[in-house]
Design an enzyme around this catalytic site. Structure first.
Site, mmCIF file in Angstrom:
data_model
loop_
_atom_site.group_PDB
_atom_site.id
_atom_site.type_symbol
_atom_site.label_atom_id
_atom_site.label_comp_id
_atom_site.label_asym_id
_atom_site.label_seq_id
_atom_site.Cartn_x
_atom_site.Cartn_y
_atom_site.Cartn_z
ATOM 1 N N LYS A 111 12.091 -9.924 49.042
ATOM 2 C CA LYS A 111 12.532 -9.264 47.129
ATOM 3 C C LYS A 111 12.833 -10.090 46.385
ATOM 4 O O LYS A 111 12.569 -10.592 45.783
ATOM 5 C CB LYS A 111 13.732 -8.883 47.325
ATOM 6 C CG LYS A 111 13.965 -7.531 48.191
ATOM 7 C CD LYS A 111 14.742 -6.323 47.440
ATOM 8 C CE LYS A 111 14.605 -4.894 48.004
ATOM 9 N NZ LYS A 111 14.633 -3.862 48.031
ATOM 10 N N LYS A 193 4.665 -1.664 53.725
ATOM 11 C CA LYS A 193 5.313 -0.623 54.838
ATOM 12 C C LYS A 193 4.990 0.070 54.346
ATOM 13 O O LYS A 193 5.314 0.197 52.789
ATOM 14 C CB LYS A 193 6.540 -1.603 54.752
ATOM 15 C CG LYS A 193 7.208 -0.194 55.824
ATOM 16 C CD LYS A 193 8.977 -1.500 56.212
ATOM 17 C CE LYS A 193 10.072 -1.087 54.695
ATOM 18 N NZ LYS A 193 10.959 -0.730 54.746
ATOM 19 N N LYS A 196 9.953 4.272 51.167
ATOM 20 C CA LYS A 196 10.666 5.468 50.260
ATOM 21 C C LYS A 196 10.657 4.866 48.437
ATOM 22 O O LYS A 196 10.161 5.895 47.679
ATOM 23 C CB LYS A 196 12.193 5.466 50.008
ATOM 24 C CG LYS A 196 12.757 6.332 51.623
ATOM 25 C CD LYS A 196 13.744 6.497 51.015
ATOM 26 C CE LYS A 196 14.629 5.987 53.314
ATOM 27 N NZ LYS A 196 15.391 5.111 53.346
#
Ligand code: AMP
Ligand code: TRP
Length: 330
Positions: A111, A193, A196
């Site tokens: 991140k 990946k 969500k």
């Protein structure tokens, strides 16, 4: 009976990745192990969530746990915030985890590397809360997808160190990562990946997606120009991802699938994958409707919280005594 524990963050609608990498396995293990499955609603606020949406997602996550087959008579199902001890042990764990260890966590590093700004302190220390979730219940095994393995390993290191410093306190848990389906990739970018947070993206299938929408996402999944169904995650990440999805849902081995589709075009193969996915989703969605209609969610959560609290309050007292921060016996 050995104990197993895991959790999922309700940061959005649960995905096919959550199901294959984690939830499906909680269900599969619930007969063989004492299963503790909770909703990690503290973990999810490490990144801002719209409160109204979060409330809806929380309820859906519990309903989906049950719809996917978790049986509240066998498994303990609860909300992390209903057991206050998690936050307290989380702080204790943060005092027993080094910044150097947290700095090595790839999820946080990724991140940071993407240049995301306003990363919170909670996001940085979240593996310590995860350690608390696990160690509180002396879990033997922690079924998770590949991306969480490093956090469970950190939890092990912390437990070993704590036991060494304060005397035997925690069971040292082991991560259980499925052989197939531990990292389901995005359908639109199979090098990433499935997640969500790919909001509105064609790459992510949600468990509550309309079946036609789910089918379209699979039919338009990014593949390659080699025109051969084979398992080669490096050169054919898209096809390999679809093979993993099919295999983990159908139970047919990847080798057998490769043989079965050796003379098929990608269209035919994708259609077979879409059939398997839609069949599973339609079962889950029918069960989800029943769970919602039954109005059982609150009672399940209350019962689960009571069971979890009984274990957590005794454990936390014991830990406080070991550290020397408790005077009165609770
Ligand atoms: P999260 O949604 O990050 O709370 O993840 C909950 C569980 O689902 C964890 O055990 C993850 O490792 C697993 N998981 C999430 N995304 C995937 C994915 N794309 N493939 C496999 N497992 C996943
Ligand atoms: N951190 C996990 C995730 O993002 C969710 C989680 C929180 C968890 N506490 C846990 C998973 C304890 C296993 C055990 O996916």
């Amino acid at each position: 009976m050995k104990r197993m524990l895991s959790g999922i963050k309700p940061t959005g609608q649960l995905t096919l990745g959550n199901y294959i990498g984690a939830l499906k396995n909680f269900v599969a293990y619930q007969d063989e192990y004492e299963m503790i499955a909770f909703i990690a609603n503290l973990h999810c606020i490490t990144v801002y969530q719209d409160p109204q949406e979060l409330k809806k997602n929380l309820k859906d996550a519990v309903a989906l746990y049950l719809a996917c087959g978790l049986d509240p008579n066998k498994a303990t199902v609860f909300l992390q915030t209903d057991v206050l001890e998690h936050a307290q042990l989380g702080f204790i764990m943060s005092c027993n985890t080094y910044m150097g260890e947290l700095n090595r966590m790839t999820q946080f590093k990724d991140k940071q590397a993407k240049g995301e700004t306003n990363l919170t302190a909670g996001l940085y220390t979240y593996p310590t809360l995860m350690s608390a979730d696990i160690l509180m219940y002396d879990a033997d095994y922690v079924p998770v997808g590949e991306d969480q393995k490093q956090h469970v390993e950190l939890c092990r290191d912390t437990a070993i160190r704590f036991n060494h410093k304060y005397g035997d306190t925690f069971k040292v848990p082991e991560p259980l990562v499925p052989k197939v389906g531990a990292r389901i990739m995005s359908l639109s970018d199979p090098t990433k990946k499935m997640s969500k947070s790919d909001h509105g993206d064609k790459g992510c299938i949600y468990l509550l997606d309309d079946l036609n929408v789910a089918r379209k996402k699979i039919m338009s999944a990014v593949t390659d120009s080699l025109a051969k169904v084979q398992f080669d995650p490096v050169n054919q990440p898209g096809i390999s991802n679809l093979l993993q999805i099919h295999s983990s849902l159908s139970g047919v081995s990847i080798d057998d699938l490769v043989k079965q589709f050796e003379n098929s075009g990608y269209g035919e193969f994708k259609k077979a994958v879409a059939d398997v996915v839609c069949q599973e989703l339609s079962k889950i969605q029918a069960a989800y409707k029943d769970v919602i209609a039954s109005g059982q969610i609150e009672a399940v959560l209350e019962d689960g919280a009571n069971k979890a609290r009984r274990i957590a309050s005794r454990k936390l007292s014991k830990i406080q005594r070991k550290i020397g921060i408790e005077i009165r016996k609770r």
